[in-house]
Design a protein around this motif. Structure first.
Motif, PDB file in Angstrom:
ATOM      1  N   LYS A 133       6.743  32.555  19.200  1.00 54.23           N
ATOM      2  CA  LYS A 133       5.532  31.829  19.194  1.00 54.23           C
ATOM      3  C   LYS A 133       4.661  31.690  18.149  1.00 54.23           C
ATOM      4  N   ASN A 134       4.684  32.630  17.128  1.00 57.86           N
ATOM      5  CA  ASN A 134       4.049  32.527  15.854  1.00 57.86           C
ATOM      6  C   ASN A 134       4.626  31.291  15.097  1.00 57.86           C
ATOM      7  N   VAL A 135       5.851  31.132  15.132  1.00 55.34           N
ATOM      8  CA  VAL A 135       6.459  30.182  14.210  1.00 55.34           C
ATOM      9  C   VAL A 135       6.140  28.676  14.825  1.00 55.34           C
ATOM     10  N   VAL A 136       6.163  28.774  16.184  1.00 63.29           N
ATOM     11  CA  VAL A 136       5.792  27.572  16.698  1.00 63.29           C
ATOM     12  C   VAL A 136       4.391  27.059  16.350  1.00 63.29           C
ATOM     13  N   ASP A 137       3.414  28.100  16.528  1.00 60.34           N
ATOM     14  CA  ASP A 137       2.221  27.741  16.304  1.00 60.34           C
ATOM     15  C   ASP A 137       1.883  27.178  14.809  1.00 60.34           C
ATOM     16  N   ALA A 138       2.519  27.813  13.966  1.00 61.00           N
ATOM     17  CA  ALA A 138       2.207  27.637  12.558  1.00 61.00           C
ATOM     18  C   ALA A 138       3.009  26.402  11.916  1.00 61.00           C
ATOM     19  N   LEU A 139       4.117  25.993  12.631  1.00 56.88           N
ATOM     20  CA  LEU A 139       4.860  24.955  12.433  1.00 56.88           C
ATOM     21  C   LEU A 139       4.120  23.516  12.888  1.00 56.88           C
ATOM     22  N   SER A 140       3.535  23.748  13.898  1.00 56.84           N
ATOM     23  CA  SER A 140       2.892  22.588  14.631  1.00 56.84           C
ATOM     24  C   SER A 140       3.650  21.243  14.551  1.00 56.84           C
ATOM     25  N   ASP A 141       3.289  20.095  14.142  1.00 56.63           N
ATOM     26  CA  ASP A 141       4.081  18.783  14.008  1.00 56.63           C
ATOM     27  C   ASP A 141       4.667  18.797  12.637  1.00 56.63           C
ATOM     28  N   ASN A 142       4.680  19.685  11.897  1.00 57.36           N
ATOM     29  CA  ASN A 142       5.527  19.840  10.541  1.00 57.36           C
ATOM     30  C   ASN A 142       6.946  20.013  10.849  1.00 57.36           C
ATOM     31  N   ASN A 143       7.701  19.864   9.437  1.00 59.83           N
ATOM     32  CA  ASN A 143       9.150  20.093   9.419  1.00 59.83           C
ATOM     33  C   ASN A 143       9.513  21.339   8.624  1.00 59.83           C
ATOM     34  N   ALA A 144       8.298  21.924   8.426  1.00 58.43           N
ATOM     35  CA  ALA A 144       8.731  23.337   7.531  1.00 58.43           C
ATOM     36  C   ALA A 144       7.563  24.555   7.843  1.00 58.43           C
ATOM     37  N   VAL A 145       7.978  25.672   8.111  1.00 58.76           N
ATOM     38  CA  VAL A 145       7.065  26.715   8.173  1.00 58.76           C
ATOM     39  C   VAL A 145       7.581  28.055   7.432  1.00 58.76           C
ATOM     40  N   ILE A 146       6.716  28.780   6.771  1.00 61.80           N
ATOM     41  CA  ILE A 146       7.236  29.852   6.057  1.00 61.80           C
ATOM     42  C   ILE A 146       6.818  31.138   6.910  1.00 61.80           C
ATOM     43  N   LEU A 147       7.810  32.072   7.055  1.00 61.77           N
ATOM     44  CA  LEU A 147       7.713  33.149   8.063  1.00 61.77           C
ATOM     45  C   LEU A 147       7.212  34.337   7.118  1.00 61.77           C
ATOM     46  N   LYS A 148       5.983  35.067   7.548  1.00 62.93           N
ATOM     47  CA  LYS A 148       5.518  36.088   6.659  1.00 62.93           C
ATOM     48  C   LYS A 148       6.428  37.252   6.486  1.00 62.93           C
ATOM     49  N   ASN A 149       6.694  37.684   5.123  1.00 53.66           N
ATOM     50  CA  ASN A 149       7.370  38.618   4.874  1.00 53.66           C
ATOM     51  C   ASN A 149       8.851  38.611   5.299  1.00 53.66           C
ATOM     52  N   HIS A 150       9.313  37.181   5.350  1.00 53.89           N
ATOM     53  CA  HIS A 150      10.597  36.996   6.133  1.00 53.89           C
ATOM     54  C   HIS A 150      11.463  35.766   5.433  1.00 53.89           C
ATOM     55  N   GLY A 151      10.806  34.575   5.533  1.00 54.88           N
ATOM     56  CA  GLY A 151      11.751  33.532   4.907  1.00 54.88           C
ATOM     57  C   GLY A 151      11.101  32.039   5.328  1.00 54.88           C
ATOM     58  N   LEU A 152      12.167  31.194   5.456  1.00 52.72           N
ATOM     59  CA  LEU A 152      11.728  29.938   5.849  1.00 52.72           C
ATOM     60  C   LEU A 152      12.556  29.356   6.734  1.00 52.72           C
ATOM     61  N   ILE A 153      11.908  28.493   7.745  1.00 49.49           N
ATOM     62  CA  ILE A 153      12.288  27.764   8.714  1.00 49.49           C
ATOM     63  C   ILE A 153      12.027  26.311   8.406  1.00 49.49           C
ATOM     64  N   THR A 154      13.095  25.442   8.313  1.00 48.87           N
ATOM     65  CA  THR A 154      12.860  24.082   8.621  1.00 48.87           C
ATOM     66  C   THR A 154      13.405  23.196   9.590  1.00 48.87           C
ATOM     67  N   VAL A 155      13.016  22.042   9.967  1.00 47.40           N
ATOM     68  CA  VAL A 155      13.348  21.358  11.128  1.00 47.40           C
ATOM     69  C   VAL A 155      13.774  20.008  11.012  1.00 47.40           C
ATOM     70  N   GLY A 156      14.471  19.359  11.601  1.00 50.22           N
ATOM     71  CA  GLY A 156      14.530  17.787  11.309  1.00 50.22           C
ATOM     72  C   GLY A 156      15.150  17.067  12.554  1.00 50.22           C
ATOM     73  N   PHE A 157      15.306  15.665  12.971  1.00 49.37           N
ATOM     74  CA  PHE A 157      15.703  14.894  13.708  1.00 49.37           C
ATOM     75  C   PHE A 157      16.988  14.919  13.684  1.00 49.37           C
ATOM     76  N   ASP A 158      17.657  15.520  12.659  1.00 52.56           N
ATOM     77  CA  ASP A 158      19.152  15.822  12.419  1.00 52.56           C
ATOM     78  C   ASP A 158      19.368  16.849  11.452  1.00 52.56           C
ATOM     79  N   ILE A 159      20.606  17.284  11.423  1.00 55.69           N
ATOM     80  CA  ILE A 159      20.795  18.552  10.505  1.00 55.69           C
ATOM     81  C   ILE A 159      20.462  18.260   8.875  1.00 55.69           C
ATOM     82  N   ASP A 160      21.015  16.906   8.427  1.00 56.01           N
ATOM     83  CA  ASP A 160      20.449  16.403   7.271  1.00 56.01           C
ATOM     84  C   ASP A 160      19.074  16.523   6.765  1.00 56.01           C
ATOM     85  N   GLU A 161      18.227  15.956   7.780  1.00 55.31           N
ATOM     86  CA  GLU A 161      16.769  15.976   7.470  1.00 55.31           C
ATOM     87  C   GLU A 161      16.259  17.566   7.378  1.00 55.31           C
ATOM     88  N   ALA A 162      16.705  18.469   8.200  1.00 54.91           N
ATOM     89  CA  ALA A 162      16.583  19.796   8.292  1.00 54.91           C
ATOM     90  C   ALA A 162      16.789  20.377   6.902  1.00 54.91           C
TER      91      ALA A 162
END
Length: 212
Positions: A133-162
């Motif tokens: 839930k924290n990740v979804v909130d911080a990601l919002s409509d963007n394509n990247a979110v950094i996870l506190k003391n953890h790492g990175l999540i990126t998203v895309g319409f396909d795997i190449d964009e992510a």
């Protein structure tokens, strides 16, 4: 989908975005999610090992899915435009996660591909619903979110964009850390960042979809 997962894990290893078995990759295909299994070294991963689950998290095929499955499912449920997710532990983005609450709009390619700013989500234990839930909130409509003391999540319409988003975010995090060390830097205004983001979504990205 399984071939795409294998290609993606080779990419994140070759680009130094993960070490060991950390990180995970998933792709949405209609009513199912294909995701890397838990604890399998990437150089040992084979197609038949890749987990296939439904949106209730029920295993359909393959090995036990990554412990971060709840976060992947939560993103897919809240972002209908997202069909691929890449979770990595790169050095610069993870460093930002322990020193800042966001990366401001610094460079054009970042605000276009990732969003006007890159937020750092609140900390929660890995694999937890709270983290999802924290990740979804911080990601919002963007394509990247950094996870506190953890790492990175990126998203895309396909795997190449992510995957591209992962590289762009890591480069941007490196630039941000350099600018913090220098102590004096400029940013793109939020209004201009939104214009750039929309230009990407309605222009460059649409062209890629059309020829993809």
């Amino acid at each position: 989908m399984k071939e795409e997962i294998l290609r993606a894990v080779r990419f994140i290893v070759e680009n130094g975005l993960v070490k060991g078995t950390w990180g995970n990759v998933s792709i949405r295909d209609k009513d199912y999610v294909y995701i890397t299994p838990s604890g399998i070294p990437y150089d040992k991963l084979k197609e038949e090992m890749i987990s296939v689950v439904d949106f209730n998290g029920r295993l359909i095929d393959g090995l036990k899915p990554s412990s971060e499955l709840p976060t992947h499912l939560e993103i897919y449920k809240n972002r209908k435009d997202v069909n691929a997710i890449v979770h990595t532990h790169p050095v610069f983005s993870t460093t930002v996660s322990v020193v800042s609450s966001e990366i401001p709009p610094l460079i054009e390619d970042a605000v276009m591909i990732l969003g006007p700013e890159i937020k750092v989500s609140e900390y929660a234990l890995p694999g937890s619903i709270e983290l999802a839930k924290n990740v979804v909130d911080a990601l919002s409509d963007n394509n990247a979110v950094i996870l506190k003391n953890h790492g990175l999540i990126t998203v895309g319409f396909d795997i190449d964009e992510a995957l591209t988003a992962s590289l762009v975010c890591e480069k941007t995090a490196e630039i941000y850390l350099y600018t913090l060390n220098i102590g004096n830097f400029s940013t793109i205004s939020y209004e201009d960042a939104v214009i750039l983001r929309n230009k990407y979504l309605n222009g460059y990205r649409q062209i890629k979809k059309d020829i993809g």
